[in-house]
Motif scaffolding. Structure first.
Motif, PDB file in Angstrom:
ATOM      1  N   ASP A   1       0.832  -1.206   0.000  1.00 33.67           N
ATOM      2  CA  ASP A   1       0.000   0.000   0.000  1.00 33.67           C
ATOM      3  C   ASP A   1       0.866   1.255   0.000  1.00 33.67           C
ATOM      4  OD1 ASP A   1      -2.356  -1.383  -0.094  1.00 33.67           O
ATOM      5  OD2 ASP A   1      -2.725  -1.309   2.070  1.00 33.67           O
ATOM      6  N   SER A   2       2.002   1.180   0.703  1.00 31.46           N
ATOM      7  CA  SER A   2       2.920   2.315   0.721  1.00 31.46           C
ATOM      8  C   SER A   2       3.499   2.562  -0.667  1.00 31.46           C
ATOM      9  CB  SER A   2       4.055   2.046   1.724  1.00 31.46           C
ATOM     10  OG  SER A   2       5.007   3.083   1.699  1.00 31.46           O
ATOM     11  N   LEU A   3       3.837   1.476  -1.375  1.00 29.30           N
ATOM     12  CA  LEU A   3       4.334   1.611  -2.744  1.00 29.30           C
ATOM     13  C   LEU A   3       3.263   2.209  -3.649  1.00 29.30           C
ATOM     14  CD1 LEU A   3       6.237  -1.782  -3.220  1.00 29.30           C
ATOM     15  CD2 LEU A   3       7.250   0.491  -3.033  1.00 29.30           C
ATOM     16  N   LYS A   4       2.028   1.802  -3.413  1.00 26.24           N
ATOM     17  CA  LYS A   4       0.916   2.337  -4.206  1.00 26.24           C
ATOM     18  C   LYS A   4       0.800   3.846  -4.008  1.00 26.24           C
ATOM     19  CE  LYS A   4      -1.992   0.394  -6.094  1.00 26.24           C
ATOM     20  NZ  LYS A   4      -2.165   0.055  -7.521  1.00 26.24           N
TER      21      LYS A   4
ATOM     22  N   LYS B   1      -4.460   5.623 -15.664  1.00 31.44           N
ATOM     23  CA  LYS B   1      -5.540   4.685 -15.961  1.00 31.44           C
ATOM     24  C   LYS B   1      -5.205   3.265 -15.501  1.00 31.44           C
ATOM     25  CE  LYS B   1      -7.324   7.236 -19.963  1.00 31.44           C
ATOM     26  NZ  LYS B   1      -7.496   7.236 -21.439  1.00 31.44           N
ATOM     27  N   MET B   2      -3.921   2.950 -15.422  1.00 31.82           N
ATOM     28  CA  MET B   2      -3.496   1.602 -15.046  1.00 31.82           C
ATOM     29  C   MET B   2      -3.482   1.387 -13.534  1.00 31.82           C
ATOM     30  SD  MET B   2      -0.323   1.134 -17.722  1.00 31.82           S
ATOM     31  CE  MET B   2       0.202  -0.393 -16.932  1.00 31.82           C
ATOM     32  N   ILE B   3      -3.486   2.474 -12.785  1.00 32.19           N
ATOM     33  CA  ILE B   3      -3.351   2.366 -11.328  1.00 32.19           C
ATOM     34  C   ILE B   3      -4.698   2.107 -10.667  1.00 32.19           C
ATOM     35  CG2 ILE B   3      -2.798   3.656  -9.228  1.00 32.19           C
ATOM     36  CD1 ILE B   3      -0.598   5.056 -10.732  1.00 32.19           C
ATOM     37  N   GLN B   4      -4.706   1.153  -9.750  1.00 33.56           N
ATOM     38  CA  GLN B   4      -5.877   0.906  -8.916  1.00 33.56           C
ATOM     39  C   GLN B   4      -5.643   1.596  -7.573  1.00 33.56           C
ATOM     40  OE1 GLN B   4      -6.539  -3.297  -8.637  1.00 33.56           O
ATOM     41  NE2 GLN B   4      -6.800  -3.570 -10.836  1.00 33.56           N
ATOM     42  N   PHE B   5      -6.426   2.614  -7.297  1.00 38.31           N
ATOM     43  CA  PHE B   5      -6.211   3.416  -6.100  1.00 38.31           C
ATOM     44  C   PHE B   5      -6.631   2.658  -4.843  1.00 38.31           C
ATOM     45  CE2 PHE B   5      -5.605   6.529  -9.211  1.00 38.31           C
ATOM     46  CZ  PHE B   5      -5.205   7.735  -8.646  1.00 38.31           C
ATOM     47  N   PRO B   6      -5.777   2.643  -3.805  1.00 35.47           N
ATOM     48  CA  PRO B   6      -6.190   2.041  -2.531  1.00 35.47           C
ATOM     49  C   PRO B   6      -7.246   2.924  -1.877  1.00 35.47           C
ATOM     50  CG  PRO B   6      -4.068   3.126  -2.296  1.00 35.47           C
ATOM     51  CD  PRO B   6      -4.398   3.171  -3.760  1.00 35.47           C
ATOM     52  N   ASP B   7      -7.967   2.374  -0.938  1.00 35.10           N
ATOM     53  CA  ASP B   7      -9.086   3.089  -0.317  1.00 35.10           C
ATOM     54  C   ASP B   7      -8.669   4.437   0.260  1.00 35.10           C
ATOM     55  OD1 ASP B   7     -10.785   1.062  -0.981  1.00 35.10           O
ATOM     56  OD2 ASP B   7     -10.686   0.068   0.974  1.00 35.10           O
TER      57      ASP B   7
ATOM     58  N   MET C   1      -6.600   6.513  -0.719  1.00 30.62           N
ATOM     59  CA  MET C   1      -6.265   7.534  -1.714  1.00 30.62           C
ATOM     60  C   MET C   1      -7.307   7.625  -2.826  1.00 30.62           C
ATOM     61  SD  MET C   1      -2.136   7.366  -2.045  1.00 30.62           S
ATOM     62  CE  MET C   1      -2.130   9.077  -2.561  1.00 30.62           C
ATOM     63  N   LYS C   2      -8.414   6.931  -2.644  1.00 29.26           N
ATOM     64  CA  LYS C   2      -9.458   6.894  -3.665  1.00 29.26           C
ATOM     65  C   LYS C   2     -10.009   8.285  -3.972  1.00 29.26           C
ATOM     66  CE  LYS C   2     -12.018   4.151  -6.253  1.00 29.26           C
ATOM     67  NZ  LYS C   2     -11.429   3.254  -7.275  1.00 29.26           N
ATOM     68  N   GLU C   3     -10.019   9.155  -2.968  1.00 30.57           N
ATOM     69  CA  GLU C   3     -10.606  10.487  -3.152  1.00 30.57           C
ATOM     70  C   GLU C   3      -9.848  11.326  -4.184  1.00 30.57           C
ATOM     71  OE1 GLU C   3     -10.103  13.422  -0.074  1.00 30.57           O
ATOM     72  OE2 GLU C   3      -8.613  12.177   0.944  1.00 30.57           O
ATOM     73  N   TYR C   4      -8.584  10.980  -4.455  1.00 34.43           N
ATOM     74  CA  TYR C   4      -7.783  11.766  -5.388  1.00 34.43           C
ATOM     75  C   TYR C   4      -7.995  11.355  -6.849  1.00 34.43           C
ATOM     76  CZ  TYR C   4      -5.143  13.059  -1.195  1.00 34.43           C
ATOM     77  OH  TYR C   4      -4.775  13.515   0.041  1.00 34.43           O
ATOM     78  N   GLU C   5      -8.538  10.180  -7.076  1.00 31.07           N
ATOM     79  CA  GLU C   5      -8.583   9.613  -8.425  1.00 31.07           C
ATOM     80  C   GLU C   5      -9.329  10.506  -9.417  1.00 31.07           C
ATOM     81  OE1 GLU C   5      -9.608   5.386 -10.667  1.00 31.07           O
ATOM     82  OE2 GLU C   5     -10.264   5.708  -8.595  1.00 31.07           O
TER      83      GLU C   5
END
Length: 230
Positions: A93-96, A200-206, A208-212
């Motif tokens: 998650d930190s890498l994400k 577009k390839m990145i799946q945002f973790p919960d 950080m979802k607000e930034y997508e």
């Protein structure tokens, strides 16, 4: 050559977890069968009173005790593996988060474009600095709203953002994201198309979802503004 990303690490990690889970199921099944065998052997010996049967019963009891100790060790090992899984999930998650923070370079480009189009109230030459100061003051102090003296600068920003279907909330999230990141998080993409493709390839973790959505709007806005300069 494929680029290792947090998502690829997550995929490999999930595969390892599934393999570990499958092994644990097999161990539990074998343990269950072993206990059945011990109980069966113990029952047979209870039905016989011969000296040999008593000796056999003692051996069975010892075998059961030894297996119990081994199984307890295996359970402790499983707990350690479980803790390791939790640790690895946090690392991934930190890498994400690091991957997402790499877009700070594009946030800077976006802010530059906004600044060029920003009409400060009363042609205030320090209008842009006052605007950024308003966001800094609000986020730093954890305020819910802007100060009254800042609202005319915010209103002017809204007029600029409306033209590219963005909101004050989008701008504030991007500002916050930029502030949260640091100098080591820089995007490797050199073109707008490359950066947008990575997003577009990145799946945002919960967390950080607000930034997508705001990041998506950022790229749409940059495409509009860059095309105006051609």
């Amino acid at each position: 050559m494929s680029i290792a990303t947090a998502d690829s690490y997550r995929e490999n990690f999930d595969n390892l977890k599934n393999r570990t889970s499958a092994i644990n199921k097999r161990l539990k099944a074998e343990s269950k069968e072993h206990k059945k065998s011990i109980q069966s052997m113990r029952g047979d010996n209870f039905n016989n009173n011969c000296d040999g049967c008593i000796t056999s019963k003692t051996n069975v009891e010892g075998l059961d005790t030894n297996f119990g100790r081994i199984f307890a060790i295996m359970e402790d090992q499983n707990k350690i593996i479980g803790d390791t899984h939790k640790l690895m999930e946090n690392v991934i998650d930190s890498l994400k988060s690091k991957e997402i923070y790499c877009f700070r370079d594009w946030i800077n480009k976006f802010f530059n474009q906004v600044e060029q189009r920003y009409d400060a109230p009363n042609d205030d030459l320090r209008g842009w600095k006052k605007l950024i100061g308003a966001f800094d003051q609000k986020t730093s102090l954890g305020k819910v709203d802007f100060r009254n003296k800042d609202k005319e600068y915010i209103s002017s920003l809204k007029s600029t953002l409306d033209k590219v279907q963005m909101s004050i909330d989008d701008f504030e999230k991007l500002y916050k994201m930029k502030e949260e990141s640091n100098s080591e998080f820089h995007d490797q993409a050199k073109t707008l198309a490359e950066a947008e493709s990575r997003l577009k390839m990145i799946q945002f973790p919960d967390q950080m979802k607000e930034y997508e959505e705001s990041l998506k709007k950022l790229f749409e806005a940059l495409k509009i503004w860059y095309s105006e300069s051609e």
